[in-house]
Design a protein around this motif. Structure first.
Motif, PDB file in Angstrom:
ATOM      1  N   VAL A  58       0.939  -1.008   0.201  1.00  0.00           N
ATOM      2  CA  VAL A  58       0.048   0.116   0.052  1.00  0.00           C
ATOM      3  C   VAL A  58       0.961   1.325   0.097  1.00  0.00           C
ATOM      4  O   VAL A  58       0.560   2.132  -0.693  1.00  0.00           O
ATOM      5  N   TRP A  59       2.077   1.232   0.766  1.00  0.00           N
ATOM      6  CA  TRP A  59       2.845   2.428   0.835  1.00  0.00           C
ATOM      7  C   TRP A  59       3.543   2.711  -0.458  1.00  0.00           C
ATOM      8  O   TRP A  59       3.598   3.837  -1.057  1.00  0.00           O
ATOM      9  N   LEU A  60       3.881   1.744  -1.471  1.00  0.00           N
ATOM     10  CA  LEU A  60       4.100   1.944  -2.812  1.00  0.00           C
ATOM     11  C   LEU A  60       3.047   2.599  -3.582  1.00  0.00           C
ATOM     12  O   LEU A  60       3.278   3.587  -4.656  1.00  0.00           O
ATOM     13  N   LEU A  61       1.801   2.170  -3.464  1.00  0.00           N
ATOM     14  CA  LEU A  61       0.871   2.568  -4.354  1.00  0.00           C
ATOM     15  C   LEU A  61       0.478   3.850  -3.982  1.00  0.00           C
ATOM     16  O   LEU A  61       0.298   4.872  -4.759  1.00  0.00           O
ATOM     17  N   THR A  62       0.677   4.237  -2.581  1.00  0.00           N
ATOM     18  CA  THR A  62       0.345   5.786  -2.264  1.00  0.00           C
ATOM     19  C   THR A  62       1.509   6.556  -2.663  1.00  0.00           C
ATOM     20  O   THR A  62       1.107   7.805  -2.988  1.00  0.00           O
ATOM     21  N   ALA A  63       2.626   6.135  -2.402  1.00  0.00           N
ATOM     22  CA  ALA A  63       3.914   7.062  -3.035  1.00  0.00           C
ATOM     23  C   ALA A  63       3.755   7.348  -4.425  1.00  0.00           C
ATOM     24  O   ALA A  63       4.031   8.282  -4.934  1.00  0.00           O
ATOM     25  N   GLY A  64       3.533   6.347  -5.124  1.00  0.00           N
ATOM     26  CA  GLY A  64       3.317   6.619  -6.681  1.00  0.00           C
ATOM     27  C   GLY A  64       2.266   7.455  -6.886  1.00  0.00           C
ATOM     28  O   GLY A  64       2.358   8.489  -7.806  1.00  0.00           O
ATOM     29  N   GLY A  65       0.996   7.224  -6.261  1.00  0.00           N
ATOM     30  CA  GLY A  65      -0.263   8.341  -6.491  1.00  0.00           C
ATOM     31  C   GLY A  65       0.190   9.571  -5.940  1.00  0.00           C
ATOM     32  O   GLY A  65      -0.333  10.301  -6.568  1.00  0.00           O
ATOM     33  N   ALA A  66       0.874   9.859  -4.715  1.00  0.00           N
ATOM     34  CA  ALA A  66       1.110  11.021  -4.515  1.00  0.00           C
ATOM     35  C   ALA A  66       2.032  11.903  -5.396  1.00  0.00           C
ATOM     36  O   ALA A  66       1.988  12.988  -5.420  1.00  0.00           O
ATOM     37  N   THR A  67       3.026  11.077  -6.020  1.00  0.00           N
ATOM     38  CA  THR A  67       3.915  11.713  -6.826  1.00  0.00           C
ATOM     39  C   THR A  67       3.195  12.113  -8.030  1.00  0.00           C
ATOM     40  O   THR A  67       3.385  13.205  -8.499  1.00  0.00           O
ATOM     41  N   PHE A  68       2.209  11.301  -8.547  1.00  0.00           N
ATOM     42  CA  PHE A  68       1.334  11.732  -9.638  1.00  0.00           C
ATOM     43  C   PHE A  68       0.715  13.043  -9.393  1.00  0.00           C
ATOM     44  O   PHE A  68       0.353  13.647 -10.232  1.00  0.00           O
ATOM     45  N   ALA A  69      -0.023  13.120  -8.135  1.00  0.00           N
ATOM     46  CA  ALA A  69      -0.912  14.215  -8.024  1.00  0.00           C
ATOM     47  C   ALA A  69      -0.137  15.589  -7.758  1.00  0.00           C
ATOM     48  O   ALA A  69      -0.491  16.509  -8.200  1.00  0.00           O
ATOM     49  N   ALA A  70       0.921  15.203  -6.865  1.00  0.00           N
ATOM     50  CA  ALA A  70       1.671  16.486  -6.172  1.00  0.00           C
ATOM     51  C   ALA A  70       2.573  17.099  -7.203  1.00  0.00           C
ATOM     52  O   ALA A  70       3.106  18.115  -7.493  1.00  0.00           O
ATOM     53  N   PHE A  71       3.363  15.898  -7.967  1.00  0.00           N
ATOM     54  CA  PHE A  71       4.426  16.360  -8.814  1.00  0.00           C
ATOM     55  C   PHE A  71       4.315  15.701 -10.383  1.00  0.00           C
ATOM     56  O   PHE A  71       5.071  14.638 -10.580  1.00  0.00           O
ATOM     57  N   PRO A  72       3.204  16.045 -10.990  1.00  0.00           N
ATOM     58  CA  PRO A  72       3.014  15.523 -12.272  1.00  0.00           C
ATOM     59  C   PRO A  72       4.297  15.347 -13.401  1.00  0.00           C
ATOM     60  O   PRO A  72       4.316  14.282 -13.910  1.00  0.00           O
ATOM     61  N   GLU A  73       5.063  16.570 -13.428  1.00  0.00           N
ATOM     62  CA  GLU A  73       6.155  16.564 -14.173  1.00  0.00           C
ATOM     63  C   GLU A  73       7.240  15.482 -13.727  1.00  0.00           C
ATOM     64  O   GLU A  73       7.771  14.909 -14.610  1.00  0.00           O
TER      65      GLU A  73
END
Length: 336
Positions: A58-73
């Motif tokens: 879950v921590w990997l999914l959350t880290a990836g999702g947070a990166t996508f939403a907070a830092f899309p570039e």
């Protein structure tokens, strides 16, 4: 502190959580071939992480999702530039999950052996590639003025990144050996402690070389402090396992992982993905972030959801806190 700085810190914390938790279950997966002497002992090792491995991801999914939403570039450049190694990691995680679930579905020895081989290799490969990936992120990669990765796969296989991969592989295996000693009983517990000692010394040599290289190349006072914490914690973890204090050793090996990952993020900031071609083309927390409104909404969502995740995961670990040994494994019903 701006919201994009806050989210940089939060993403670092998510990666620390992922490597702390997934690190030991990668290590246990590797030890199913290196430590277990027979199929019963492999079942003991697999059962130590059986109730928790999927929650750790879950921590990997959350880290990836947070990166996508907070830092899309950052997300776009990272996942396009590192497409092949990240795809390999993703395939390994899928096969690994299937292996845990399918291994016991049929009694034939060949069937179970094949899935156990899958568990081993799909633990080794991600443990190695995560270090390679983060080594390249910290070192810097070929990013052009359009914030696009213009290198190739072989550019990622440089000495610094490969050393980073060996560090994560050895550190996760050591972390897994300590966890095995903490969660098992009997002869396998004794052998796990002995294995942890040897792995700890190898890890210390590799990690010291990697962290000193990182500090010399990109470090400052804060990263030096994190490096010292990681070094002291690793020495403490080795000492604790030597005297049979598995709980302290596991906690200190976790501190080692947390401090090492923190050091990497401290050397990055304010960059999130440096360009090795021109520093002006680097992705930073400001030019790679989402809008202030998006980050604000994400922050409120994190405030609500994070305690819930922590509570249910802590409850899971509490329920399955007891040691297990070969005496707890039902007679093997496998047939040739």
């Amino acid at each position: 502190m701006e919201l994009h700085d806050v989210w940089f810190v939060l993403i670092a914390i998510l990666w620390i959580g992922y490597f702390f938790l997934e690190g030991f279950d990668f290590g246990v997966g590797i030890l199913t071939k290196l430590l277990a002497r027979d199929r019963t002992e492999r079942r003991v090792l697999i059962n130590t992480i059986g109730p928790v491995w999927d929650g750790n991801e879950v921590w990997l999914l959350t880290a990836g999702g947070a990166t996508f939403a907070a830092f899309p570039e950052w997300y776009a450049t990272l996942f396009s530039g590192f497409y092949l190694p990240l795809l390999i990691i993703l395939v390994c995680l899928i096969v690994r999950g299937v292996a845990f679930e399918y291994r016991a579905k049929r009694p034939e020895q060949k069937w179970q052996n094949n899935w156990e081989q899958a568990i081993f290799w799909t633990s080794v490969v991600p443990a190695l590639l995560w270090g390679v990936a983060f080594g390249n992120i910290v070192r810097g990669v070929k990013i052009d003025k359009n914030f696009e990765y213009v290198g190739n796969f072989w550019d990622l296989l440089n000495p610094y990144a490969l050393l980073g991969g060996l560090v994560t592989l050895s550190l996760f295996t050591f972390h897994g050996a300590v966890f095995t000693a903490l969660k098992t009983d009997g002869d396998i517990r004794v052998r796990a402690r002995k294995a942890a000692l040897g792995l700890g010394l190898v890890t210390a040599a590799l990690a010291l070389a990697f962290l000193i290289w990182t500090q010399a190349d990109k470090g400052d006072g804060w990263s030096l402090a994190a490096m010292l914490v990681a070094a002291v914690a690793l020495v403490g973890a080795i000492g604790a396992i030597k005297i049979g204090r598995e709980g302290w050793s596991f906690a200190l090996s976790g501190v080692t992982i947390a401090a090492a990952v923190a050091m990497l993020f401290l050397t990055l900031f304010p960059d999130v993905m440096p360009s090795s071609l021109n520093s002006d083309w680097s992705l930073t927390v400001s030019n790679a972030s989402s809008s202030h409104y998006t980050l604000k909404i994400m922050t409120w969502c994190a405030v609500v959801a994070t305690p819930i995740v922590l509570l249910y995961q802590s409850w899971t670990y509490w329920v399955f806190r007891k040691r297990i040994g070969t005496q707890h494994i039902a007679p093997d019903a496998a047939v040739d």
